[in-house]
Design a protein around this motif. Structure first.
Motif, PDB file in Angstrom:
ATOM      1  N   PHE A   1      38.403 -37.281  24.678  1.00  0.00           N
ATOM      2  CA  PHE A   1      38.468 -37.907  23.350  1.00  0.00           C
ATOM      3  C   PHE A   1      38.854 -36.949  22.229  1.00  0.00           C
ATOM      4  N   ALA A   2      38.778 -35.642  22.506  1.00  0.00           N
ATOM      5  CA  ALA A   2      39.132 -34.636  21.495  1.00  0.00           C
ATOM      6  C   ALA A   2      38.347 -34.863  20.204  1.00  0.00           C
ATOM      7  N   ASP A   3      39.059 -35.000  19.069  1.00  0.00           N
ATOM      8  CA  ASP A   3      38.385 -35.119  17.765  1.00  0.00           C
ATOM      9  C   ASP A   3      37.734 -36.480  17.545  1.00  0.00           C
ATOM     10  N   ARG A   4      37.992 -37.430  18.388  1.00  0.00           N
ATOM     11  CA  ARG A   4      37.386 -38.752  18.219  1.00  0.00           C
ATOM     12  C   ARG A   4      35.890 -38.739  18.555  1.00  0.00           C
ATOM     13  N   LEU A   5      35.458 -37.703  19.264  1.00  0.00           N
ATOM     14  CA  LEU A   5      34.049 -37.622  19.668  1.00  0.00           C
ATOM     15  C   LEU A   5      33.377 -36.484  18.900  1.00  0.00           C
ATOM     16  N   GLU A   6      32.397 -36.844  18.091  1.00  0.00           N
ATOM     17  CA  GLU A   6      31.617 -35.865  17.332  1.00  0.00           C
ATOM     18  C   GLU A   6      30.185 -35.835  17.907  1.00  0.00           C
ATOM     19  N   LEU A   7      29.691 -34.633  18.073  1.00  0.00           N
ATOM     20  CA  LEU A   7      28.388 -34.459  18.701  1.00  0.00           C
ATOM     21  C   LEU A   7      27.419 -33.754  17.770  1.00  0.00           C
ATOM     22  N   GLU A   8      26.154 -34.103  17.894  1.00  0.00           N
ATOM     23  CA  GLU A   8      25.099 -33.444  17.120  1.00  0.00           C
ATOM     24  C   GLU A   8      23.865 -33.282  18.000  1.00  0.00           C
ATOM     25  N   PHE A   9      23.343 -32.050  18.056  1.00  0.00           N
ATOM     26  CA  PHE A   9      22.122 -31.767  18.807  1.00  0.00           C
ATOM     27  C   PHE A   9      21.068 -31.233  17.843  1.00  0.00           C
ATOM     28  N   ASP A  10      19.893 -31.823  17.898  1.00  0.00           N
ATOM     29  CA  ASP A  10      18.779 -31.343  17.081  1.00  0.00           C
ATOM     30  C   ASP A  10      17.519 -31.363  17.959  1.00  0.00           C
ATOM     31  N   VAL A  11      17.293 -30.262  18.661  1.00  0.00           N
ATOM     32  CA  VAL A  11      16.175 -30.161  19.607  1.00  0.00           C
ATOM     33  C   VAL A  11      15.166 -29.173  19.073  1.00  0.00           C
ATOM     34  N   ASP A  12      13.949 -29.627  18.902  1.00  0.00           N
ATOM     35  CA  ASP A  12      12.871 -28.772  18.419  1.00  0.00           C
ATOM     36  C   ASP A  12      12.642 -27.623  19.406  1.00  0.00           C
ATOM     37  N   ASP A  13      12.494 -26.395  18.865  1.00  0.00           N
ATOM     38  CA  ASP A  13      12.291 -25.229  19.729  1.00  0.00           C
ATOM     39  C   ASP A  13      11.057 -25.391  20.618  1.00  0.00           C
ATOM     40  N   ALA A  14      10.032 -26.039  20.103  1.00  0.00           N
ATOM     41  CA  ALA A  14       8.787 -26.204  20.867  1.00  0.00           C
ATOM     42  C   ALA A  14       8.961 -27.149  22.047  1.00  0.00           C
ATOM     43  N   ALA A  15      10.064 -27.917  22.064  1.00  0.00           N
ATOM     44  CA  ALA A  15      10.271 -28.906  23.122  1.00  0.00           C
ATOM     45  C   ALA A  15      11.136 -28.397  24.258  1.00  0.00           C
ATOM     46  N   HIS A  16      11.653 -27.182  24.155  1.00  0.00           N
ATOM     47  CA  HIS A  16      12.606 -26.695  25.155  1.00  0.00           C
ATOM     48  C   HIS A  16      12.013 -26.639  26.560  1.00  0.00           C
TER      49      HIS A  16
END
Length: 386
Positions: free
Chosen positions: A254-269
């Motif tokens: 998808f190239a630029d059509r797919l935007e990703l965001e990750f927000d994972v709490d450090d305590a949850a790793h």
């Protein structure tokens, strides 16, 4: 573990009731000889051979006279209590009379004593006390052996019951593992079909470089998927890394059509979750939210800890769905239904899986799981880090 070697005779003494009876007879009656020697023979200064020999001979006679009592008491064991008590007393009196007469007769025969029968009552009283003690010891030991037998029977029953429970538990575990493997491996053909379609489209479109890149990325992801045990849980950090292997494939597509965001709490790793839990959810979002949109869209993955639970949210910016009209059985795609089945197999009813449709469009998959955290320190203790 060191094995202890037990003397064969001692082993037979512990197991064989006849050997136990013989041993106790000999020890008991000849202990009486010692008591008689120190309390009577020495006391009356009768230390000649005849008196000492008689002290030993009366114990031999005691063994012979008391021996039939075992058969009598064994016969009376299951009789009514009153009858049993009456016949026990009669047996004790009879044996006492016989033993007293034999003791006095042999005593007169072996020594120079003459006027002994006049003291028959004293000899009889002592005999009665001895045979009452014999009967009491017999019944005490018999009841103790009966208690031990019942205890061993209960232990054997408990052991057999525990073994049966273990077998049933192992069977249930094997069945659950088979179910989990089936559910996990359903994802691979489903995902592979979609990816191969994408590669085919690139080849048809003469995007050989992108197609080759996607093939390599697919190889990396499938290697991880096949090498990873579907029964074991992985840390959230490992799960996110595996998800990124999959998203590399979709980014090529998808190239630029797919935007990703990750927000994972450090305590949850380090929280452990079923492997490849997020991939079908993200794949579902790409299929129904990103692919149909001309400008693509955004997928966000959030994870945090909350009151002893792990909260995971997978959001997309697609058109969304009316959650009131969809269920896990009729909702979009096999991935969601498969994920719910896997969560049920892992957690029973102790989890939350919800589809939420925000007012602003898009869809959110909300998951709440009980905390299963295993730090690097505990891994080291368990030897899992080697």
């Amino acid at each position: 573990m060191n094995q202890t070697t037990v003397n064969p005779w001692l082993g037979k003494l512990y197991r064989d009731r006849n050997t136990q009876f013989l041993f106790l007879q000999i020890v008991g009656w000849f202990s009486l000889s010692l008591i008689s020697f120190f309390s009577l023979t020495l006391w009356y200064n009768q230390q000649s051979f005849a008196y000492i020999a008689h002290t030993l001979l009366q114990s031999v006679l005691g063994v012979a006279v008391s021996w039939p009592l075992r058969s009598v008491f064994h016969y009376l064991w299951n009789k009514p209590l009153a009858l049993r008590l009456l016949l026990t007393i009669v047996s004790v009196l009879l044996c006492s009379l016989i033993w007293s007469a034999l003791r006095i007769g042999t005593f007169l025969w072996m020594t120079d004593e003459t006027d002994v029968w006049a003291d028959f009552g004293g000899w009889l009283f002592g005999s009665i006390m001895i045979f009452l003690c014999w009967a009491a010891f017999y019944h005490g030991i018999k009841y103790y052996q009966l208690l031990q037998s019942e205890h061993e029977a209960l232990l054997n029953f408990a052991a057999e019951n525990k073994e049966e429970q273990l077998k049933r538990s192992r069977a249930e575990t094997i069945a659950q593992e088979a179910q989990l493997k089936m559910l996990r491996y359903q994802l691979n053909p489903h995902f592979l079909f979609n990816t191969l379609n994408a590669i085919s489209a690139l080849v048809v479109g003469r995007s050989a470089a992108n197609a080759n890149t996607m093939i390599m990325q697919l190889s990396n992801f499938l290697r991880y998927s096949l090498e990873n045990d579907p029964i074991k849980r992985v840390t959230l950090d490992q799960e996110v890394s595996a998800l990124k292997l999959y998203l590399n494939i979709e980014k090529t597509r998808f190239a630029d059509r797919l935007e990703l965001e990750f927000d994972v709490d450090d305590a949850a790793h380090d929280v452990r979750i079923p492997s490849l839990l997020l991939q079908p959810l993200v794949e579902n979002a790409i299929k129904y939210a990103i692919a149909p949109a001309e400008k693509g869209g955004k997928i966000s993955i959030f994870a945090k800890l909350d009151d002893g639970h792990l909260i995971i949210e997978v959001k997309d910016t697609g058109p969304g769905i009316d959650v009131k009209k969809h269920s896990m059985s009729s909702g979009p795609g096999i991935g969601l239904k498969n994920t719910v089945d896997r969560l049920s197999a892992f957690y029973g009813d102790n989890y939350t899986f919800e589809l939420r449709g925000p007012d602003g469009g898009g869809m959110t998959i909300y998951i709440r799981l009980p905390l299963e955290k295993q730090t690097a320190e505990s891994n080291a203790v368990l030897g899992l880090g080697r």
